[in-house]
Design an enzyme around this catalytic site. Structure first.
Site, PDB file in Angstrom:
ATOM      1  CB  CYS A 210      -0.819  -0.018   1.171  1.00 54.31           C
ATOM      2  SG  CYS A 210      -2.059   1.355   1.271  1.00 54.31           S
TER       3      CYS A 210
ATOM      4  CB  CYS B  49      -0.624   2.535   3.921  1.00 55.97           C
ATOM      5  SG  CYS B  49      -1.890   1.876   3.206  1.00 55.97           S
ATOM      6  CG  ASP B  50       3.263   1.171   4.333  1.00 59.82           C
ATOM      7  OD1 ASP B  50       2.794   1.513   5.522  1.00 59.82           O
ATOM      8  OD2 ASP B  50       2.945   0.007   4.330  1.00 59.82           O
TER       9      ASP B  50
END
Ligand code: NDP
Length: 330
Positions: A141, A144-145
């Site tokens: 992701c 997200c990261d």
């Protein structure tokens, strides 16, 4: 099935942000929700170290902690959280009646309404080096990261819309993004392909696969294999993003609910209603576009509100029927 089954007002299947948010709303509306957590209580976020983009956590939060907070909040209003898998469902009563679900292949229960929040599972390549470094620089992701790799060199695998979108997202944050597409063309839409090819710091490699992810504890590099020439090349990177698709966790609902050709549950308009009255779907199981904890939580809220309205109508209709029967009897 035995004659006397436990009857639940609202059954929630799955314990990610969608399931817990549905539980919070359903419990507060007195729908007496019972949640079955599935095999990975807390869902995908329990495999994430830091969540920085969920509103309300000013300093970020780690995934498992956030899911424990959500569970506590859902339980505070009376949600019953049970560890177990729903392994089969029976939606044969399509008239707005009672649905049935089987727990752990053994016990059947009845539910007046069901909220499905079983999520989706990211696909990985399956290489031992990739699996070893999940959480140590290998992520599925970028949204997200990606932030953790600001100014660094990263790579992304995949040639679909997700990979294209995530590659351009990463290109905004990172120094350089090497994009590995296994075939000689991308599957992404033409518009997305154009965005990739016109972004200067994306190094697009066709016919290229991951040979090995380099690093013991954290990602330090990537060995790539050019399938056409057979040549191997090693580059230095700190993050590897896998964007080769997700699999919605809908196997038990096949042929029982309307789905698209990739197995995502189709919901009606801007609601969480499935094609079966009383059955609602929220979170990644019905969303292949956004797939964020906060969007999943939003649709979890919608599912509980939809279930509440549905049950109110069913109950008022039942009341009317009783009145009519009494009049006829009198
Ligand atoms: P897709 O299934 O569309 O694409 C998967 C990609 O990964 C393909 O390029 C595929 O290659 C590649 N791939 C699969 N397995 C491997 C492997 N083992 N090694 C290397 N590469 C591999 O998945 P997406 O997640 O991109 O998209 C899913 C759906 O969501 C699509 O319908 C997409 O259009 C939609 N979507 C829409 C968005 C939007 O509208 N903004 C954003 C994101 C997704 P190959 O082509 O060779 O099979």
């Amino acid at each position: 099935m035995s004659d006397k089954l436990e009857r639940i007002k609202t059954l929630i299947i799955g314990s990610g942000p969608a399931g817990y948010t549905a539980a919070i709303y359903a419990a507060r509306a007195d729908l007496k929700p019972v949640m079955y957590t599935g095999l990975e209580p807390g869902g995908q976020l329990t495999t994430t170290t830091e969540v920085d983009n969920f509103p309300g956590y000013a300093d970020g939060v780690d995934g498992p902690k956030m899911m424990m907070d959500l569970q506590k909040q859902a339980e505070r209003f009376g949600t019953e959280v049970r560890i177990g898998m729903i392994t089969e469902v029976d939606f044969s009563d399509k008239t707005g009646g009672i649905h049935k679900a089987c727990v752990d292949n053994s016990t059947w229960i009845e539910a007046e309404s069901i909220i499905i929040s079983t999520g989706a599972t990211a696909r990985y390549l399956g290489l031992p080096s990739e699996q070893r470094l999940r959480g140590g620089g290998v992520s599925a992701c970028a949204v997200c990261d990606g932030f953790f790799y600001k100014g660094q060199d990263v790579a992304i695998v995949g040639g679909g819309d997700t990979a294209a979108e995530e590659a351009t997202y990463l290109a905004n944050i990172c120094n350089k993004v090497t994009m590995l597409v296994r075939g000689d063309q991308m599957r992404a839409s033409k518009a997305m392909q154009h965005r990739v090819t016109s972004t200067k710091n994306i190094d697009l490699r066709y016919n290229t696969e991951v040979d090995e992810v380099i690093g013991e504890q954290v990602v330090e590099g990537l060995r790539m294999l050019n399938k056409e020439t057979g040549e191997k090349e090693q580059i230095e990177i700190t993050g590897l993003f896998i964007a080769i698709g997700h699999k919605p966790n809908t196997d038990i609902f096949k042929e029982k609910l309307t789905m698209d050709d990739t197995g995502y549950i189709i919901t009606e308009g801007k609601s969480t209603k499935t094609n079966v009255p009383g059955v609602f779907a929220s979170g990644d199981v019905q969303d292949k576009i956004y797939r964020q904890a906060v969007t999943a939580a939003g649709t979890g809220c919608m599912a509980a509100l939809d279930a509440e309205r549905y049950l109110a109508v069913v109950e008022s209709e039942e009341g009317e029927e009783v009145k009519t029967t009494k009049k006829v009897e009198a």
